[in-house]
Design a protein around this motif. Structure first.
Motif, mmCIF file in Angstrom:
data_model
loop_
_atom_site.group_PDB
_atom_site.id
_atom_site.type_symbol
_atom_site.label_atom_id
_atom_site.label_comp_id
_atom_site.label_asym_id
_atom_site.label_seq_id
_atom_site.Cartn_x
_atom_site.Cartn_y
_atom_site.Cartn_z
ATOM 1 N N UNK A 1 -26.630 95.848 -40.617
ATOM 2 C CA UNK A 1 -25.744 96.663 -39.789
ATOM 3 C C UNK A 1 -26.487 97.875 -39.236
ATOM 4 N N UNK A 2 -27.416 98.402 -40.034
ATOM 5 C CA UNK A 2 -28.151 99.580 -39.595
ATOM 6 C C UNK A 2 -28.990 99.273 -38.350
ATOM 7 N N UNK A 3 -29.586 98.082 -38.317
ATOM 8 C CA UNK A 3 -30.394 97.705 -37.160
ATOM 9 C C UNK A 3 -29.525 97.572 -35.911
ATOM 10 N N UNK A 4 -28.325 97.037 -36.090
ATOM 11 C CA UNK A 4 -27.407 96.897 -34.956
ATOM 12 C C UNK A 4 -27.114 98.272 -34.355
ATOM 13 N N UNK A 5 -26.872 99.256 -35.197
ATOM 14 C CA UNK A 5 -26.596 100.605 -34.708
ATOM 15 C C UNK A 5 -27.815 101.218 -34.021
ATOM 16 N N UNK A 6 -29.000 100.917 -34.539
ATOM 17 C CA UNK A 6 -30.221 101.429 -33.910
ATOM 18 C C UNK A 6 -30.425 100.807 -32.526
ATOM 19 N N UNK A 7 -30.151 99.513 -32.409
ATOM 20 C CA UNK A 7 -30.274 98.840 -31.106
ATOM 21 C C UNK A 7 -29.249 99.421 -30.136
ATOM 22 N N UNK A 8 -28.022 99.606 -30.594
ATOM 23 C CA UNK A 8 -26.978 100.185 -29.748
ATOM 24 C C UNK A 8 -27.379 101.582 -29.280
ATOM 25 N N UNK A 9 -27.899 102.396 -30.188
ATOM 26 C CA UNK A 9 -28.368 103.733 -29.819
ATOM 27 C C UNK A 9 -29.494 103.669 -28.808
ATOM 28 N N UNK A 10 -30.392 102.702 -28.973
ATOM 29 C CA UNK A 10 -31.486 102.535 -28.017
ATOM 30 C C UNK A 10 -30.980 102.169 -26.632
ATOM 31 N N UNK A 11 -29.994 101.300 -26.587
ATOM 32 C CA UNK A 11 -29.404 100.918 -25.297
ATOM 33 C C UNK A 11 -28.744 102.133 -24.650
ATOM 34 N N UNK A 12 -28.024 102.920 -25.431
ATOM 35 C CA UNK A 12 -27.371 104.108 -24.867
ATOM 36 C C UNK A 12 -28.387 105.138 -24.378
ATOM 37 N N UNK A 13 -29.532 105.243 -25.054
ATOM 38 C CA UNK A 13 -30.583 106.147 -24.564
ATOM 39 C C UNK A 13 -31.101 105.691 -23.208
ATOM 40 N N UNK A 14 -31.198 104.374 -23.020
ATOM 41 C CA UNK A 14 -31.640 103.856 -21.724
ATOM 42 C C UNK A 14 -30.584 104.086 -20.647
ATOM 43 N N UNK A 15 -29.327 104.037 -21.036
ATOM 44 C CA UNK A 15 -28.239 104.285 -20.075
ATOM 45 C C UNK A 15 -28.365 105.688 -19.491
ATOM 46 N N UNK A 16 -28.832 106.637 -20.295
ATOM 47 C CA UNK A 16 -28.994 108.010 -19.801
ATOM 48 C C UNK A 16 -30.028 108.121 -18.684
ATOM 49 N N UNK A 17 -30.911 107.140 -18.567
ATOM 50 C CA UNK A 17 -31.935 107.159 -17.525
ATOM 51 C C UNK A 17 -31.406 106.649 -16.182
#
Length: 81
Positions: A1-17
């Motif tokens: 589950x922790x990896x899923x949250x890390x991937x989701x956070x990574x996607x959201x960081x890219x959304x900011x770009x």
């Protein structure tokens, strides 16, 4: 589950770009997809396949808005560790 949250956070960081007017759409799209991942049948689709799909889609969106794909390097490290 922790990896899923890390991937989701990574996607959201890219959304900011992304351009400001597109961010709400892609943030909502990412949130809905990750919520749906919880309901995926583990026997049919592995989490690794879902991470691959998230990474590929993120690269496609970056390319669509002419953002250097190297911005997705951190997400790649998370998805394929």
């Amino acid at each position: 589950m922790k990896k899923v949250l890390r991937v989701y956070g990574g996607v959201l960081r890219l959304v900011r770009l992304l351009p400001a007017d597109t961010r709400p759409y892609y943030a909502k799209y990412a949130r809905e997809n990750f919520v749906n991942y919880r309901e995926v049948d583990q026997s049919e689709t592995s989490l690794d396949e879902l991470f691959q799909r998230a990474y590929n889609h993120s690269l496609w969106v970056l390319k669509k808005y002419s953002i250097d794909e190297s911005a997705g390097k951190k997400l790649k490290e998370i998805c394929f560790e």
